[in-house]
Design a protein around this motif. Structure first.
Motif, short mmCIF file in Angstrom:
data_model
loop_
_atom_site.label_atom_id
_atom_site.label_comp_id
_atom_site.label_asym_id
_atom_site.label_seq_id
_atom_site.Cartn_x
_atom_site.Cartn_y
_atom_site.Cartn_z
N TYR A 1 -34.80 -88.41 -2.92
CA TYR A 1 -35.85 -88.09 -3.90
C TYR A 1 -36.10 -86.59 -3.87
CZ TYR A 1 -40.40 -88.26 -6.28
OH TYR A 1 -41.44 -88.08 -7.15
N SER B 1 -38.21 -83.76 -5.36
CA SER B 1 -39.47 -83.59 -6.06
C SER B 1 -39.70 -82.12 -6.38
CB SER B 1 -40.63 -84.13 -5.21
OG SER B 1 -41.87 -83.87 -5.83
N THR C 1 -36.29 -87.41 -14.33
CA THR C 1 -37.43 -87.59 -15.22
C THR C 1 -37.68 -86.28 -15.97
OG1 THR C 1 -39.05 -86.94 -13.54
CG2 THR C 1 -38.43 -89.27 -13.66
N ASP D 1 -37.47 -85.54 -9.89
CA ASP D 1 -38.76 -85.80 -10.54
C ASP D 1 -39.65 -84.54 -10.41
OD1 ASP D 1 -40.86 -87.12 -11.75
OD2 ASP D 1 -41.53 -88.11 -9.89
N SER D 2 -39.79 -83.73 -11.47
CA SER D 2 -39.11 -83.86 -12.73
C SER D 2 -38.22 -82.63 -12.93
CB SER D 2 -40.11 -83.95 -13.87
OG SER D 2 -40.74 -82.72 -14.11
N THR E 1 -42.60 -92.00 -12.98
CA THR E 1 -42.46 -92.01 -11.52
C THR E 1 -42.43 -93.42 -10.97
OG1 THR E 1 -43.62 -89.88 -11.42
CG2 THR E 1 -43.48 -91.14 -9.39
#
Length: 519
Positions: free
Chosen positions: A163, A165, A279, A233-234, A139
């Motif tokens: 982003y 999440s 990720t 992420d992720s 992260t």
């Protein structure tokens, strides 16, 4: 009505929020809402007839407006006037050249050694993955990229970022810390610095919402907000919750969902020239041979067998290993045996071809197995200096997800003995000394078309206030207070500098003395 967002992504459903639940519960689609009789829909749900008619009329008008907008021809330009966006394309038209007309643009980490290891950074138009175990800094890397992508080229893309999440919300406190600590941002004027206002965030805590966002909302967000970087992420969190178990049915359904996700991400990256970084998590890998990976175990077994076969017996007769090696040397591989005709005997009868031995076939099967081949795409088990104390990992989501990626970056964390706290000449095998340990993190490129795979452990880095920072290789000398010393050792004494009695400082002599005194 669940498909209304798919048909009209920008349509506001808030005026009809009191109707959508009943419509979704009864399975009323958008096509049925505008084509069926409102009386029949109101009786089936049940809902007020007046409200159903109003909603059907509003959705119909919104569909007509959307179709009119899409079918509208582009505005006519005066004769002789060209679009400014087309003139550079005509000037840059090249013929008979091997170079692409447009160079790659990268999102850099702002660390020279890490960017060099990555081949320049994370290029736009690609889908990359950062994989590693917990607390390794995945992260932290993507948070740094969210800010660096806002910088103008060649450091960034000069565009906004998003982003996505699946676990926790965006850590804006950490983003502000990076902005205040990194020298690259502090040297810029205030109006040119990256800002958290240019970072869009979306939370998707279940797989259904994640698929909807990546399939329908991301393309619209890229066009509307001019996004240059998308971070997920992720990627494995929702898949691990939704698909539990290892049955063929579960694995098949998960593979279909992964292929669909990879297709959506690659389409966005290629069409809009967006860099996508995901990720991923890891799982423990358990091998039969815990001493070293499969490929090196095969090499060692061959070298040991060949070394043992070179020593004849006392009476001069060949050993069983020599007899086996000689017979194996006389055997031809199957490919060569097919090229040469088999020898013939009297009576014009052909001898059958010699079949490979069981050991040769077992070794061939082992090389073609997934346990052996995964060293090429997982990032664990490909180091010849691997030790049994290193725990092998496997990236989540398997080979199906690895085939959807353009690049895979592995982050590793290991614990080493802190000799400064534990003492210079103490052995690493003493269990009571491991209370003084130091965590070391390494970055490694597994595969990428624009960067070479990393050798050995890759680049060592640390997590500091300004983000990930590379560490100078161990053993590089530096000067402090006009005295040179090695980064891995303490200060050199007078005897060590002069070389006098240097052999007495060899740890193996001290180890032998301790073993004799304290068996």
């Amino acid at each position: 009505m669940a498909d209304l967002i798919d048909v009209l992504p920008s349509y506001d459903l808030s005026p009809w929020r009191h109707l959508t639940y009943s419509l979704e519960k009864k399975g009323i689609s958008t096509a049925e809402l505008i084509s069926f009789d409102p009386v029949e829909i109101a009786r089936k749900c049940p809902l007020p007839l007046k409200e159903v008619r109003r909603m059907a009329a509003a959705v119909t008008e919104a569909l007509k407006a959307e179709l009119a907008r899409q079918s509208m021809p582009p505005p006519a330009r005066p004769q002789g006037q060209n679009d400014a966006r087309e003139r550079p394309a005509k000037k840059l038209k090249l013929e008979h050249t091997d170079y692409p007309p447009k160079a790659l643009q990268y999102v850099k980490t702002l660390d020279p050694r890490i960017d060099e290891c990555l081949g320049g950074g994370f290029p736009a138009g690609s889908v990359c993955e950062i994989v590693g175990e917990s607390a390794v800094g995945k992260t932290q890397f993507v948070l740094s990229l969210l800010l660096a992508a806002q910088l103008p080229p060649p450091l960034g893309l000069g565009r906004r970022t998003l982003y996505l999440s699946t676990e926790s919300s965006l850590n804006t406190v950490r983003l502000n810390q990076i902005l205040r600590a990194h020298s690259q941002y502090l040297n810029l004027p205030l109006e040119e610095r990256p800002s958290t206002d240019n970072i869009l965030t979306v939370n998707a805590h279940n797989l259904e919402k994640q698929e909807h966002v990546t399939t329908y909302q991301l393309p619209e967000a890229v066009r509307r907000y001019d996004l240059g970087l998308i971070v997920i992420d992720s990627v494995a969190a929702n898949f691990r919750v939704e698909f539990q178990g290892a049955s063929p049915k579960v694995l098949g359904e998960r593979a279909v969902a992964l292929v669909k996700l990879g297709r959506s991400l690659r389409k966005i990256a290629h069409e809009y020239n967006v860099a996508i970084v995901c990720t991923n998590q890891v799982a423990d890998r358990f091998d039969d041979d815990q001493t070293r990976p499969d490929k090196f175990r095969l090499m060692s077994s061959q070298s040991q067998s060949s070394s043992q076969s070179t020593q004849p017996q006392a009476d001069g007769r060949p050993t069983p290993n020599q007899q086996h090696a000689n017979s194996a040397a006389r055997m031809q591989p199957p490919t060569q045996a097919l090229k040469q005709p088999p020898p013939a005997t009297r009576g014009s009868t052909l001898q059958p071809q010699r079949q490979p031995s069981a050991a040769h076939q077992a070794r061939k099967d082992e090389i073609m197995s997934l346990d052996f081949q995964q060293r090429f795409f997982t990032g664990w088990g490909d180091n010849p200096d691997w030790s049994p104390f290193e725990h092998l990992k496997t990236p989540a989501l398997g080979l199906t997800w690895a085939n959807q990626l353009d690049a895979r970056i592995v982050l590793k964390i290991s614990s080493t003995l802190d000799r400064t706290a534990a003492g210079k000449h103490q052995s690493e095998h003493d269990s009571y000394l491991w209370s003084s340990v130091k965590r070391r993190r390494h970055l490694k490129v597994v595969f990428a078309p624009w960067a070479a795979p990393s050798m050995d452990e890759g680049i060592e880095y640390e997590l500091e206030m300004q983000g990930p920072v590379s560490v100078e290789p161990v053993g590089k000398k530096r000067s402090i207070e006009n005295e040179e010393f090695d980064a891995d050792d303490d200060y050199l004494g007078e005897d060590e500098e002069s070389g006098e009695h240097a052999e007495l400082l060899d740890p193996k002599y001290w180890q032998d003395i301790e073993d004799e005194e304290f068996p």
